[in-house]
Write a protein that holds these residues in place. Sequence first.
Motif, PDB file in Angstrom:
ATOM      1  N   GLN A  57       0.840  -1.206   0.000  1.00 24.75           N
ATOM      2  CA  GLN A  57       0.000   0.000   0.000  1.00 24.75           C
ATOM      3  C   GLN A  57       0.872   1.253   0.000  1.00 24.75           C
ATOM      4  N   LEU A  58       1.874   1.230   0.855  1.00 21.64           N
ATOM      5  CA  LEU A  58       2.745   2.398   0.994  1.00 21.64           C
ATOM      6  C   LEU A  58       3.550   2.615  -0.289  1.00 21.64           C
ATOM      7  N   ALA A  59       4.037   1.516  -0.853  1.00 24.93           N
ATOM      8  CA  ALA A  59       4.823   1.628  -2.090  1.00 24.93           C
ATOM      9  C   ALA A  59       3.963   2.253  -3.190  1.00 24.93           C
ATOM     10  N   ARG A  60       2.707   1.782  -3.262  1.00 25.32           N
ATOM     11  CA  ARG A  60       1.819   2.329  -4.291  1.00 25.32           C
ATOM     12  C   ARG A  60       1.617   3.827  -4.082  1.00 25.32           C
ATOM     13  N   ASP A  61       1.383   4.226  -2.816  1.00 23.30           N
ATOM     14  CA  ASP A  61       1.213   5.649  -2.502  1.00 23.30           C
ATOM     15  C   ASP A  61       2.434   6.455  -2.912  1.00 23.30           C
ATOM     16  N   MET A  62       3.604   5.809  -2.839  1.00 24.52           N
ATOM     17  CA  MET A  62       4.845   6.514  -3.160  1.00 24.52           C
ATOM     18  C   MET A  62       5.207   6.374  -4.629  1.00 24.52           C
ATOM     19  N   GLY A  63       4.309   5.746  -5.383  1.00 27.52           N
ATOM     20  CA  GLY A  63       4.537   5.601  -6.823  1.00 27.52           C
ATOM     21  C   GLY A  63       5.641   4.608  -7.141  1.00 27.52           C
ATOM     22  N   MET A  64       5.734   3.588  -6.327  1.00 29.59           N
ATOM     23  CA  MET A  64       6.847   2.648  -6.442  1.00 29.59           C
ATOM     24  C   MET A  64       6.288   1.236  -6.661  1.00 29.59           C
ATOM     25  N   ALA A  65       6.950   0.423  -7.478  1.00 31.42           N
ATOM     26  CA  ALA A  65       6.496  -0.956  -7.663  1.00 31.42           C
ATOM     27  C   ALA A  65       7.503  -1.892  -6.996  1.00 31.42           C
ATOM     28  N   LEU A  66       6.992  -2.745  -6.102  1.00 29.62           N
ATOM     29  CA  LEU A  66       7.877  -3.708  -5.446  1.00 29.62           C
ATOM     30  C   LEU A  66       7.449  -5.110  -5.820  1.00 29.62           C
ATOM     31  N   ASP A  67       8.382  -6.036  -5.729  1.00 26.89           N
ATOM     32  CA  ASP A  67       8.092  -7.424  -6.107  1.00 26.89           C
ATOM     33  C   ASP A  67       8.088  -8.268  -4.825  1.00 26.89           C
ATOM     34  N   PHE A  68       6.893  -8.779  -4.431  1.00 23.29           N
ATOM     35  CA  PHE A  68       6.780  -9.534  -3.184  1.00 23.29           C
ATOM     36  C   PHE A  68       6.623 -11.025  -3.467  1.00 23.29           C
ATOM     37  N   THR A  69       7.406 -11.855  -2.789  1.00 24.39           N
ATOM     38  CA  THR A  69       7.167 -13.308  -2.832  1.00 24.39           C
ATOM     39  C   THR A  69       7.003 -13.789  -1.396  1.00 24.39           C
TER      40      THR A  69
END
Length: 482
Positions: A57-69
Amino acid sequence: MSSSFTIHVLHSHPKACCLHNVISTRRGARVILHDGARIAIIGGGPAGSLFCIFASQLARDMGMALDFTIYERKSFASYGASGCNMCAGVVSESLVQLLALEGINLPPAVVQWGIESYFFHTEGGSVEIKSSRLRQRGIATVFRGGGPAGSLAKGIQSFDDFLLQRAVEHGACVKRTFIDRVCMEGDKPRLYSGGKMLQDCDLLVGAFGIKAGTGKMFEDLSAGYKVPPTTKAVQSEIELGSDWVERRFGHSIHIFLLRIPGIKFVSVIPKGDYITVSVLGKYPKSDHITAFLDHSAMKKFLPSGFQIPQKFCHCFPKISVGAAIKPFARRAAFVGDASSTRLYKDGIGSAYITAKAAAHTALLHGIGEKDFREYYFPACKSLNRDNLFGQHLFFVNKLISVVSPVSRGYFHIVQSEQKNLQKNTPYSDVLWDMFTGSRFYKDIFFRTLHPWFILYLLGAVVLYPIKKAFLFFANRWKGVVL
Ligand SMILES: Cc1cc2nc3c(=O)[nH]c(=O)nc-3n(C[C@H](O)[C@H](O)[C@H](O)COP(=O)(O)OP(=O)(O)OC[C@H]3O[C@@H](n4cnc5c(N)ncnc54)[C@H](O)[C@@H]3O)c2cc1C
């Protein structure tokens, strides 16, 4: 982090100011998540799923894409121990509300029973406590897995599965794999399973709880991490049918503070067709379940001639009774039970607190050891400090329950408080808050030290027997006269 990303963040989110300040003041020494960074989460229980939800959620708010496994060895839809994270399954009122604020509303298939009150049973009698603050069934009981072993019950949705699905909606990829080796490859953690290298990651999140041996693997990595001390509990699911459960146990959690050797206390939690019996003690065994079910205080809640089945769903989970040492390292944070959890209550609520603090630290401050120490560790320390008060309270509670005049005095006050919930109910609130997730132990502890609290209790201890004797003689006298 590339400078273009820094600029992008600066323009897209107010929190970016903070991020920018941190970066510019300590540039060079920073280890931070960059766009496209890979986050590996070991464990898909509440802590792992919640970390993923908050961080994404926070990454999206910051305009960032993260890769979660997320690596999770269990399938939570399975019946019995193989699909279950073994717990009493009480989701505290505060956590139900916090999750709702995050947009995570527990659906009816997950919530097995709504709880309105707590019953406390001692050798000296029973008392029901309805919190003056609880206006609705704010506490939920859930199954962590697909249901008890041998169960034919349909329509049960696992709480852990529900949260894991929310994490998937937030972009997580779930792999049903057991991680059996982690090592550092250059600057980054590298994960293995069955001798096969799976991935390198920018950040490793240890959300593996305490029930598997995974923590030892990290101790061996010698980053200073040490798993929390644990003790064992014994737990079983007993099928009684929902009519019986409703009639005899109602919408209440029953806490039994009895004098059964080896047992600290027992909680009985109603869940649809089942009750979950959780026994906490020094070295609890399955015999303790039998001893408890045979005790007269419990027997009256069971159908006459009730026999415990030959095979019944039971387990011996570990329960955390302390804190992990140094639950962080460069590019690694440990959350949930693998880090810090509240003593004997609201472990899932602690998973929420630690997962959120770690996610905020990683996204807003950085993933270096110093960042986790400065911004994440205080959340753990506050839980650990609170548990010291908790230990003291449980000790005093044990004393009260074994010294009959004091326990009778206390119960007498609580009984009178429960007759008028419009007035203050300080003694009921102390019991309620001790066993539910609502309040910090420190807060409860200081309330019990108030001079009026102690004086009034002492008064009840002295006056209650006098009142009883007076009523006894008054009744006898009435009998003689009439
Ligand atoms: C008897 C008992 C009763 C309890 N009752 C309650 C209660 O009523 N309410 C409450 O809030 N809390 C309760 N708790 C505490 C609660 O169970 C925990 O605090 C909570 O489950 C912690 O969540 P977690 O995600 O940190 O760990 P867990 O729920 O233990 O999840 C860890 C996950 O990691 C996975 N895992 C571990 N190692 C690996 C690996 N190497 N590779 C892949 N996957 C791995 C496991 O399969 C598991 O799914 C109770 C605990 C016990 C023992």
